[in-house]
Every structure is written in structure tokens, then in C-alpha cells.
Design an enzyme around this catalytic site. Structure first.
Site, mmCIF file in Angstrom:
data_model
loop_
_atom_site.group_PDB
_atom_site.id
_atom_site.type_symbol
_atom_site.label_atom_id
_atom_site.label_comp_id
_atom_site.label_asym_id
_atom_site.label_seq_id
_atom_site.Cartn_x
_atom_site.Cartn_y
_atom_site.Cartn_z
ATOM 1 N N ASN A 74 20.470 -44.316 -29.857
ATOM 2 C CA ASN A 74 21.359 -45.373 -30.133
ATOM 3 C C ASN A 74 20.588 -46.392 -30.658
ATOM 4 O OD1 ASN A 74 23.206 -47.354 -29.952
ATOM 5 N ND2 ASN A 74 23.535 -47.023 -27.838
ATOM 6 N N TRP A 75 20.845 -46.709 -31.776
ATOM 7 C CA TRP A 75 19.872 -48.062 -32.316
ATOM 8 C C TRP A 75 20.640 -49.382 -32.161
ATOM 9 C CZ3 TRP A 75 17.108 -47.212 -37.494
ATOM 10 C CH2 TRP A 75 16.090 -46.220 -37.443
ATOM 11 N N GLY B 204 18.117 -45.450 -26.177
ATOM 12 C CA GLY B 204 18.057 -46.608 -26.827
ATOM 13 C C GLY B 204 16.706 -47.026 -27.461
ATOM 14 N N GLY B 205 16.193 -47.916 -26.595
ATOM 15 C CA GLY B 205 15.020 -48.612 -27.195
ATOM 16 C C GLY B 205 13.892 -47.409 -27.680
ATOM 17 N N GLU C 148 27.893 -51.379 -23.098
ATOM 18 C CA GLU C 148 27.767 -52.738 -23.745
ATOM 19 C C GLU C 148 28.976 -52.946 -24.591
ATOM 20 O OE1 GLU C 148 24.222 -51.967 -26.196
ATOM 21 O OE2 GLU C 148 23.068 -51.932 -24.282
HETATM 22 C C1 PEP Z 1 21.458 -47.217 -24.197
HETATM 23 O O1 PEP Z 1 21.859 -48.198 -24.486
HETATM 24 O O2 PEP Z 1 22.451 -46.141 -24.332
HETATM 25 C C2 PEP Z 1 20.520 -46.682 -23.662
HETATM 26 C C3 PEP Z 1 20.207 -45.629 -22.767
HETATM 27 O O3 PEP Z 1 19.437 -47.758 -23.803
HETATM 28 P P1 PEP Z 1 17.649 -47.548 -23.271
HETATM 29 O O4 PEP Z 1 17.446 -46.493 -23.451
HETATM 30 O O5 PEP Z 1 17.111 -48.495 -24.230
HETATM 31 O O6 PEP Z 1 17.585 -47.845 -21.890
#
Ligand code: PEP
Length: 247
Positions: A10-11, A228-229, A95
Site C-alpha cells: 500500500n503506497w 505500507g512503508g 486512515e
Molecule cells: C498500512 O498502512 O496498511 C500498513 C500496514 O502500513 P505499515 O506497513 O507502514 O505499518
């Protein structure tokens, strides 16, 4: 039943056309792991160019509107996403639940709109830290799932358990907590869809990275990850795909 794992990136609101090289590197690198489904959920503005750049690789969206079309300024319909080359979409990310005040019933309508159009769906649920600390995480997330699940649809649906306090924080629940939540969600999916609920993938999301992916994938009913990141760079993301392939 062991399901084929899905590792989806997920960018969020990251990425410019100059980052399409990273999409290409992820798509090409993923070919080394044919036992894993890999997808990248990109900003809407990049979907069409990414889909053209990496034919055959799953490009997804991060949200979809529940209506087929109409006067919804700034929104994107399922048909528009398909038309741009997307094959799946996230719905109900925390979010959006928090930042855009999306309700369970709206998320359910979004999931139904996407699935009925032929888009795969990753439906996100997860508790806040305050809820976790009061010991009501499982019942809260079960209720969230029950109220957000699309009626009558199981094919093409995945669920992502994403504790809000673990997203982007580097904090990850213990494996026992992940196991407890995923088993509870599996039971709710079976209650909703019968046997078909056994084939809905339940992803874990929240600070997944190369160093913790193998342990997370070893937990029962963890059928993949929403990342995500660590999905922004092939060098961070592909080791997670490799861990899924090795699990
Ligand atoms: C996300 O936002 O779906 C997520 C899992 O972010 P991160 O991996 O950065 O915690």
C-alpha cells in the site's frame, strides 16, 4: 486449509511517475516467487501508467466509491479503476475510517460495488490502542468485520487485520495476539459465508518488514500481509515476498 499467500503493498500518498521503476523492479522480482500472489495498491493517479508498465502484475487502488457513477467530486468508481487497469482495491483502511470518517456500512457498500464489478477487495479492520488496552480488541474487530462484510460475496475478497497502533509505528502485536485475532476472524467469515469463508485470505498488516515477516507468516490463519512503508522499495518488499514463499 493452507491458502496461497497474498502480499500486497500500500503506497498510500507516495509515488511519482519517477517511481515507476520501483514498480517494475517489484513486479520483475516477484516472478521469482510464483507460489505467492503479489500486488501493489498505488495512488489512483499512477494506476494506469503502472498497469501499462507491468502487464500481468496485479495493480490495485487504495479506495473506491460505492456508486457506479455520478456527482461525486474527487471520487473514483470501480468501473473506472478496472478501466485504468486495476484488478483489486483496498477498502476500509483505518486512515480512511478515521481521516475520512468512513462507516462500516459505507465500507460494506464499497466492497460490494468493487466485487460485483470484478475487482478483488482487501477489506481492512483493526482496533485502536485504547481498545486493545481495555481487552476488547477481539470483540471490537469481530463487530467491525460483521458490519463491513459484503453480503453474499466471498470470491475475490481478502480481509486485512491491521491494528491501528501497529501501522507505521514499528510496533507489532505478539504472535499469540495475531493468532487469536485471525482465528476469530476466520470463525466470523465461516459464519457469514459457510465453507466459502475458509478460502477468504486473512492478511496481517502493521509494521511488517523483512525482519519480522517469517515469524508473522508462521502464525495460523495468516494468509499474507498488507505492507505500507516497506512496500515502497523493491529491496525492502521482495524479502517479505520471499518470506511468504518460504512459509
Ligand atoms: C498500512 O498502512 O496498511 C500498513 C500496514 O502500513 P505499515 O506497513 O507502514 O505499518
Amino acid at each position: 486449509m493452507a491458502l496461497r499467500k497474498l502480499v500486497a503493498g500500500n503506497w498510500k500518498m507516495h509515488g511519482l511517475s519517477s517511481d515507476l521503476g520501483e514498480v517494475r523492479a517489484i513486479a520483475e522480482g516477484s516472478r521469482r516467487y510464483p507460489t505467492v500472489d503479489v500486488a501493489l495498491c498505488l495512488p489512483a493517479i499512477l494506476i494506469e501508467r503502472a498497469a501499462r508498465a507491468v502487464p500481468g502484475f496485479a495493480i490495485g487502488a487504495q479506495d473506491v466509491h460505492e456508486a457506479e457513477q455520478g456527482a461525486y467530486t474527487g471520487c473514483t468508481s470501480a468501473r473506472q479503476l478496472l478501466d485504468a487497469g486495476a484488478s483489486l482495491t483496498i477498502v476500509g483502511h483505518s486512515e480512511r475510517r478515521e481521516g475520512q470518517y468512513e462507516s462500516n456500512s459505507q465500507i460494506k457498500a464499497k466492497a460490494e460495488a468493487a466485487l460485483s464489478c470484478g475487482l478483488g477487495v482487501i477489506l481492512c479492520v483493526g482496533e485502536s490502542l485504547a481498545v486493545r488496552e481495555t481487552g476488547r480488541a477481539v470483540s471490537t474487530v469481530e463487530a467491525q468485520l460483521d458490519a463491513s462484510l459484503p453480503d453474499g460475496f466471498a470470491e475475490g475478497l481478502s480481509v486485512a487485520y491491521e491494528p491501528i497502533w501497529a501501522i507505521g509505528t514499528g510496533k507489532v502485536p505478539g504472535v499469540d495476539d495475531i493468532a487469536e485475532m485471525h482465528a476469530a476472524l476466520r470463525a466470523r467469515l465461516e459464519a457469514a459465508y459457510g465453507d466459502a469463508g475458509q478460502s477468504v485470505r486473512i492478511l496481517y498488516g502493521g509494521s511488517v518488514k523483512a525482519s519480522n515477516a517469517a515469524e508473522i507468516f508462521s502464525v495460523a490463519h495468516v494468509d499474507g500481509a498488507l505492507v505500507g512503508g516497506a512496500s515502497l522499495k523493491a529491496s525492502d518488499f521482495l524479502p517479505i515476498v520471499a518470506a511468504a514463499a518460504a512459509s
